[in-house]
Scaffold this active site. Sequence first.
Site, PDB file in Angstrom:
ATOM      1  N   GLY A  72     -15.508 -15.769 -16.197  1.00 39.59           N
ATOM      2  CA  GLY A  72     -15.571 -17.162 -15.764  1.00 39.59           C
ATOM      3  C   GLY A  72     -16.537 -18.022 -16.576  1.00 39.59           C
ATOM      4  O   GLY A  72     -16.779 -19.172 -16.228  1.00 39.59           O
ATOM      5  N   LEU A  95      -5.144 -26.287 -12.180  1.00 40.86           N
ATOM      6  CA  LEU A  95      -4.295 -26.181 -10.994  1.00 40.86           C
ATOM      7  C   LEU A  95      -5.175 -26.289  -9.752  1.00 40.86           C
ATOM      8  O   LEU A  95      -6.228 -25.672  -9.673  1.00 40.86           O
ATOM      9  CB  LEU A  95      -3.503 -24.874 -11.020  1.00 40.86           C
ATOM     10  CG  LEU A  95      -2.622 -24.664 -12.259  1.00 40.86           C
ATOM     11  CD1 LEU A  95      -1.881 -23.334 -12.194  1.00 40.86           C
ATOM     12  CD2 LEU A  95      -1.611 -25.796 -12.418  1.00 40.86           C
ATOM     13  N   ARG A 121      -7.507  -2.845 -19.805  1.00 40.03           N
ATOM     14  CA  ARG A 121      -8.409  -1.807 -19.300  1.00 40.03           C
ATOM     15  C   ARG A 121      -8.112  -1.579 -17.829  1.00 40.03           C
ATOM     16  O   ARG A 121      -7.339  -2.301 -17.220  1.00 40.03           O
ATOM     17  CB  ARG A 121      -9.859  -2.265 -19.448  1.00 40.03           C
ATOM     18  CG  ARG A 121     -10.069  -3.607 -18.743  1.00 40.03           C
ATOM     19  CD  ARG A 121     -11.508  -3.993 -18.615  1.00 40.03           C
ATOM     20  NE  ARG A 121     -11.648  -5.395 -18.268  1.00 40.03           N
ATOM     21  CZ  ARG A 121     -11.583  -5.896 -17.055  1.00 40.03           C
ATOM     22  NH1 ARG A 121     -11.364  -5.091 -16.029  1.00 40.03           N
ATOM     23  NH2 ARG A 121     -11.709  -7.187 -16.831  1.00 40.03           N
ATOM     24  N   ARG A 172     -15.661  -6.229  -2.359  1.00 35.62           N
ATOM     25  CA  ARG A 172     -16.712  -5.834  -3.310  1.00 35.62           C
ATOM     26  C   ARG A 172     -18.073  -5.962  -2.638  1.00 35.62           C
ATOM     27  O   ARG A 172     -18.508  -7.077  -2.322  1.00 35.62           O
ATOM     28  CB  ARG A 172     -16.674  -6.709  -4.555  1.00 35.62           C
ATOM     29  CG  ARG A 172     -15.393  -6.564  -5.343  1.00 35.62           C
ATOM     30  CD  ARG A 172     -15.573  -7.145  -6.725  1.00 35.62           C
ATOM     31  NE  ARG A 172     -14.302  -7.256  -7.408  1.00 35.62           N
ATOM     32  CZ  ARG A 172     -14.159  -7.533  -8.688  1.00 35.62           C
ATOM     33  NH1 ARG A 172     -15.235  -7.751  -9.420  1.00 35.62           N
ATOM     34  NH2 ARG A 172     -12.967  -7.622  -9.239  1.00 35.62           N
TER      35      ARG A 172
HETATM   36  P1  ADP Z   1     -12.106 -15.085 -17.366  1.00 31.20           P
HETATM   37  O1  ADP Z   1     -11.620 -14.358 -18.569  1.00 31.20           O
HETATM   38  O2  ADP Z   1     -13.399 -15.805 -17.607  1.00 31.20           O
HETATM   39  O3  ADP Z   1     -12.111 -14.242 -16.118  1.00 31.20           O
HETATM   40  P2  ADP Z   1      -9.555 -16.296 -16.555  1.00 31.20           P
HETATM   41  O4  ADP Z   1      -8.695 -17.031 -17.504  1.00 31.20           O
HETATM   42  O5  ADP Z   1      -9.119 -14.948 -16.123  1.00 31.20           O
HETATM   43  O6  ADP Z   1     -11.058 -16.258 -17.145  1.00 31.20           O
HETATM   44  O7  ADP Z   1      -9.773 -17.175 -15.268  1.00 31.20           O
HETATM   45  C1  ADP Z   1     -10.666 -16.764 -14.253  1.00 31.20           C
HETATM   46  C2  ADP Z   1     -10.431 -17.602 -13.021  1.00 31.20           C
HETATM   47  O8  ADP Z   1     -10.614 -19.003 -13.306  1.00 31.20           O
HETATM   48  C3  ADP Z   1      -9.017 -17.508 -12.443  1.00 31.20           C
HETATM   49  O9  ADP Z   1      -8.839 -16.396 -11.605  1.00 31.20           O
HETATM   50  C4  ADP Z   1      -8.952 -18.821 -11.693  1.00 31.20           C
HETATM   51  O10 ADP Z   1      -9.662 -18.733 -10.482  1.00 31.20           O
HETATM   52  C5  ADP Z   1      -9.698 -19.796 -12.585  1.00 31.20           C
HETATM   53  N1  ADP Z   1      -8.773 -20.479 -13.509  1.00 31.20           N
HETATM   54  C6  ADP Z   1      -8.401 -20.076 -14.743  1.00 31.20           C
HETATM   55  N2  ADP Z   1      -7.512 -20.939 -15.300  1.00 31.20           N
HETATM   56  C7  ADP Z   1      -7.313 -21.923 -14.394  1.00 31.20           C
HETATM   57  C8  ADP Z   1      -6.507 -23.131 -14.358  1.00 31.20           C
HETATM   58  N3  ADP Z   1      -5.738 -23.483 -15.387  1.00 31.20           N
HETATM   59  N4  ADP Z   1      -6.557 -23.898 -13.233  1.00 31.20           N
HETATM   60  C9  ADP Z   1      -7.358 -23.553 -12.183  1.00 31.20           C
HETATM   61  N5  ADP Z   1      -8.136 -22.460 -12.162  1.00 31.20           N
HETATM   62  C10 ADP Z   1      -8.128 -21.640 -13.236  1.00 31.20           C
END
Ligand code: ADP
Length: 448
Positions: free
Chosen positions: A165, A203, A291, A337
């Site tokens: 995040g 979103l 992973r 968790r």
């Molecule tokens: P990271 O690699 O940092 O974990 P992710 O791309 O997997 O990043 O996104 C982590 C979280 O961020 C998602 O589970 C969601 O909650 C939020 N998120 C990511 N992209 C979006 C988006 N386009 N709109 C709203 N929330 C998002």
Amino acid sequence: MFEKILIANRGEIALRIHRACKEMGIATVAIHSTADADAMHVRLADESVCIGPAPAAQSYLNVPQIIAACEITGAEAVHPGYGFLSENARFAEIVADHGVTFIGPRPEHIRLMGDKIAAKQAVAQLGIPTVPGSEGAVGSDDDAASIAAAIGYPVLIKAAAGGGGRGMKVARRPEDLPLALTTARAEAKTAFADDSVYIEKYLERPRHIEVQVLADSFGKVLHLGERDCSLQRRNQKLWEEAPSPALNAAQREEIGHTVTSALSKLGYLGAGTVEFLFEDGQFYFIEMNTRLQVEHPVTEAITGIDIVREQIRIAAASPIELEQSDIVIAGNAIECRINAENPFSFQPSPGTITQFHAPGGLGVRFDSAMYTGYRVPPYYDSLAGKLIVHGRNRNECLMRLRRALDEIVVAGIETTIPLFQKLVRETDVLNGDYHIHWLEQYLAAHGA
Ligand code: ADP
């Protein structure tokens, strides 16, 4: 099959991998920092090697020391777990160069999916739907502004090298964009030494739904259904469940098929997870994790498949002995968790566990490296345990979860248990009616 595996990790996941090895008759080697000399993963392993001082950069991320530990102990394979070196393509290559098997995907796929821009472009070409956004990294602020205007606000700035995040900022209006870009770039530079960012449509009420896959070296690619990980704080998952309360069988089938056909075109190998946001019946790819994931046990509960055993078998070039039609989803599972942190401020709470009692009974699994007298060190992430419950339906699962949460004792440190005790009594949670921003809104409304 391997005779000896080195587990390049610590905590509950090192134990999880150790257990799979023992069931398969494989000897285990633990590695540990000086801070972890009396950790449970070291006590359980057949052999252990101290690889450096407490800071992860000098121990769990210390590649030469890990390779030396393989050579000294004669380990034939390395399981990286999650975090640390698990998504480091260079580490996978170095391990292989030393004649040791890396239990994970091919380095080129680790590298591809680690670059979130390249990953998004690659999966789009393989037929996976993605979140509308910039074609690649954004250049100047003016370019970013015209892309954002074309997508429509709100938009999200994300780091190409992202993870956990970090490097993610929302711009609700055009005037927010310059600051969002600057802070996302600065955060990305600090966290990943790479300040390239891209833009996505933000979103407002999506769910986080991810598909677990297994692919062997004979070209078979299976999916094990989905997990719903929408209950998050600061984009970090806290509660995961399978199947998702929001999907029906046809949607599950469709997304599972889209993912397996894309990964078979890619020639993917090993376990992996393809993550999506899901809103108004549409899936939008966000990233792929190459992973094992923290939340894999909910999938194990509903499918009965030991994902770590499959990873090891696949790495030993054995075929997956199942067909897609053999994978039957039975009941519901939820994982909480249990982090060593304040349940409402989420401040880390390292320290000595003065009393510990694990919950048990039908349908209850507790994966943890805690014991009475164990000192949670301040150096690593705060995950201290995972409570996984399984029931024949979601209601039974929730009944069991309430009971198990009231049974656990972890004294001496603060944990997230009191938060889950509240959540498991909240109407929206009971109804499965939540989205990725629900928990943040709940915490804000309850004074956290
Ligand atoms: P990271 O690699 O940092 O974990 P992710 O791309 O997997 O990043 O996104 C982590 C979280 O961020 C998602 O589970 C969601 O909650 C939020 N998120 C990511 N992209 C979006 C988006 N386009 N709109 C709203 N929330 C998002």
